[in-house]
Write a protein that holds these residues in place. Structure first.
Motif, short mmCIF file in Angstrom:
data_model
loop_
_atom_site.label_atom_id
_atom_site.label_comp_id
_atom_site.label_asym_id
_atom_site.label_seq_id
_atom_site.Cartn_x
_atom_site.Cartn_y
_atom_site.Cartn_z
N ASP A 215 34.90 48.66 52.96
CA ASP A 215 36.21 48.76 53.63
C ASP A 215 37.33 48.08 52.85
N ILE A 216 36.96 46.73 52.30
CA ILE A 216 37.93 46.09 51.74
C ILE A 216 38.40 46.53 50.47
N ILE A 217 37.51 46.96 49.73
CA ILE A 217 37.37 47.15 48.24
C ILE A 217 38.10 48.48 47.72
N SER A 218 37.96 49.60 49.05
CA SER A 218 38.34 50.59 49.01
C SER A 218 39.99 50.60 49.24
N GLN A 219 40.57 49.48 49.35
CA GLN A 219 42.20 49.56 49.49
C GLN A 219 42.59 48.80 48.18
N PRO A 220 43.95 49.26 47.94
CA PRO A 220 44.58 48.65 46.47
C PRO A 220 44.62 46.98 46.69
N GLY A 221 44.31 46.42 45.74
CA GLY A 221 44.05 44.91 45.61
C GLY A 221 43.35 44.48 44.73
N VAL A 222 43.11 43.12 44.57
CA VAL A 222 42.30 42.24 43.49
C VAL A 222 41.06 41.71 44.42
N TRP A 223 39.97 42.50 44.54
CA TRP A 223 38.73 41.96 45.19
C TRP A 223 37.67 41.65 44.28
N ASP A 224 37.76 40.78 43.38
CA ASP A 224 36.45 40.32 42.24
C ASP A 224 35.35 40.10 43.13
N ILE A 246 32.25 52.85 42.21
CA ILE A 246 32.86 51.88 42.56
C ILE A 246 33.62 51.13 41.71
N LEU A 247 32.77 50.72 40.51
CA LEU A 247 33.53 49.86 39.52
C LEU A 247 34.55 50.86 38.51
N LYS A 248 34.42 52.16 38.68
CA LYS A 248 35.08 52.97 37.92
C LYS A 248 36.58 53.04 38.84
N ASN A 249 36.51 53.17 40.07
CA ASN A 249 37.65 53.21 40.74
C ASN A 249 38.39 51.98 40.91
N TYR A 250 37.53 50.66 40.84
CA TYR A 250 38.34 49.62 40.85
C TYR A 250 38.91 49.39 39.45
N ALA A 251 38.44 49.99 38.13
CA ALA A 251 39.30 49.70 36.97
C ALA A 251 40.22 50.90 36.74
N TYR A 252 40.02 52.02 37.24
CA TYR A 252 40.96 52.97 36.69
C TYR A 252 41.86 53.60 38.02
N ASN A 253 41.78 53.39 39.10
CA ASN A 253 42.60 53.67 40.02
C ASN A 253 44.16 53.21 39.96
N LYS A 254 44.80 53.99 39.77
CA LYS A 254 46.20 53.77 39.55
C LYS A 254 46.84 52.96 40.70
N GLU A 255 46.41 53.26 41.91
CA GLU A 255 47.01 52.29 43.02
C GLU A 255 46.60 51.16 42.78
N PHE A 256 45.71 50.51 42.25
CA PHE A 256 45.26 49.24 42.20
C PHE A 256 46.03 48.42 41.23
N PRO A 257 46.42 47.05 41.47
CA PRO A 257 47.00 46.36 40.41
C PRO A 257 46.29 46.40 39.13
N ILE A 258 46.88 46.20 38.05
CA ILE A 258 46.26 45.93 37.01
C ILE A 258 45.29 44.75 37.03
#
Length: 458
Positions: A215-224, A246-258
């Motif tokens: 649930d938390i890693i599906s939301q935009p943010g830094v969740w290492d 999950i890793l692709k979404n975390y790396a390439y999702n434009k809604e997430f911070p760099i």
């Protein structure tokens, strides 16, 4: 000093003495008529905060604790007096900082202060519960930490609870992270036991943790830490496709911070599962655009060299030179050896024009950053092998007239002359020793002859 300044100074000294003698009496500070007023309450508290600040700056933690005790009791005794809304935040931060530096502070002291802060700081209640959880985890109190998170998550207080949405999400995420830690503990403790028993012991923790972490890693943010935990569990249960998604979404999702770490985690996952080189190169290229000084750039150079494509070989030169333009890499043997190897390969493949073009663009920077005489002296004293590699790089580039190279050549000649001089001295020493040995043998023979003649005469 005028009368006003003198009176203020004497008043400050009086308050200071009262605090040291009986710090709990601060909130009874009254006006001339002996009446409690808001102005005098705020005035005394401001002075107390100033004393706390001064004591903390001087690392007088015992004295700071005395003033803090007065300040917090003043807040508890405020009743109808209006207190600034940031007072609870100030109290919370100051109190925890003082406790961390007190040599005789115990776990019970921390727990007591946190509970007291929760009562005084309604607005910060969930945040204080979360920080209390961290403190309990550092002391190995897993169950109590879990309970604090449950208290913080279930907290309700009018409109304040609505404004705490993000904090509540974070509390749920850390609650799932504690379930993950329990899962790890069960996994290590049940190693080698029956498979069904292991699944039965661990699956409930996996289920609770996966729901919260997903649930938390599906939301935009830094969740290492949450991403790594969830990926670890998915890999254990052989859900490689789910982990990769999950890793692709975390790396390439434009809604997430760099986040450069997202590309590091993706690369490490692909490498663990033997992904083809082009996918590894793709993930590291993005990382290079974000952090050209990352240690994985040496991996990128190695992968680019392995493709045998001229464009990749030229890209490897750019990557290696970018890496060496950061101070943390300027004395690294691996980075310099990689650069020298790439330059030699390009020269062999008749691409020296590209090397010189890249070099000309960086020439002025590299002279001042790598090849000054000062660096030659340091390299000669600390790492002669590095100096030789840097000298070879300049030689391949055709830079023959640099001060660095001349200094390196002079030092090399001096070193060779010293070596020759040492060898000459050693040869001379051996020759002298041999002459002495021969002289000694000759004397021994003469003595032996004399003894023989003496025996014959007798």
């Amino acid at each position: 000093m005028d009368d006003t300044e003198a009176s203020d100074f004497s008043e400050d000294e009086r308050i200071h003495r009262e605090l040291l003698e009986s710090p709990v009496n601060l909130h009874f500070y009254k006006n001339d008529k002996g009446v409690h007023t808001e102005i005098f309450f705020l005035k005394s508290n401001r002075k107390c905060l100033k004393r706390i600040r001064d004591a903390m700056l001087l690392h007088n933690w015992q004295e700071a604790a005395l003033y803090y005790n007065s300040y917090i009791q003043a807040l508890e005794a405020r009743n109808s007096i209006k207190v600034h809304p940031t007072a609870s935040e100030i109290t919370w931060r100051i109190g925890t900082e003082i406790l961390r530096h007190l040599p005789n502070a115990t776990a019970d002291d921390f727990n007591a202060v946190y509970e007291q802060l929760k009562n005084n700081g309604v607005k910060n209640f969930p945040k204080i519960c979360l920080e209390h959880c961290f403190h309990l985890l550092l002391n190995g109190q897993m169950e109590e930490a879990k309970r604090q998170l449950s208290v913080g998550e279930s907290w309700r207080y009018g409109n304040f609870s609505i404004a705490q949405g993000d904090t509540k999400k974070l509390i749920r995420a850390y609650s799932g992270f504690l379930d993950y830690l329990n899962w790890c503990e069960k996994k290590s403790s049940t190693a080698g036991t029956d498979e069904a028993s292991r699944n039965h012991e661990m699956h409930s923790y996996f289920r609770y943790a996966s729901v919260a972490l997903k649930d938390i890693i599906s939301q935009p943010g830094v969740w290492d830490p949450f991403v790594l935990s969830y990926i670890n569990m998915l890999e254990f249960y052989n859900d490689e496709d789910g982990a990769l998604q999950i890793l692709k979404n975390y790396a390439y999702n434009k809604e997430f911070p760099i986040n450069p770490n997202a590309h590091v985690y993706l690369y490490q996952f692909l490498k663990r599962h033997n992904a083809p080189d082009d996918r590894l190169i793709g993930s590291l290229r993005i990382l290079h655009s974000l952090v050209p000084s990352h240690e994985l750039m040496l991996d990128l150079c190695s992968l680019l060299l392995g493709t045998n494509h001229m464009s990749d070989l030229e890209e490897a030169l750019t990557v290696s030179m970018d890496l060496l333009e950061f101070s943390s890499w300027k004395c690294d043997m691996k980075a310099w050896s990689c650069l020298l190897n790439i330059i030699k390969l390009l020269k062999q493949k008749k691409r020296k024009e590209f090397v010189l073009k890249e070099w000309e663009a960086r020439r002025s920077l590299w002279f001042s950053f790598h090849f000054r005489v000062h660096f030659a002296r340091i390299d000669m004293m600390e790492n002669i092998n590095l100096m030789q590699i840097k000298d070879n790089v300049l030689k391949v580039l055709g830079e023959y007239f640099l001060e660095y190279r001349r200094y390196a050549a002079n030092l090399k000649r001096k070193s060779e002359s010293k070596t020759k001089e040492c060898e000459f001295r050693e040869r001379k020493k051996r020759k002298v020793n041999m002459e002495k040995e021969e002289e000694k043998k000759k004397m021994e023979k003469e003595k032996k002859k004399k003894r023989t003649k003496t025996k014959k005469s007798k």
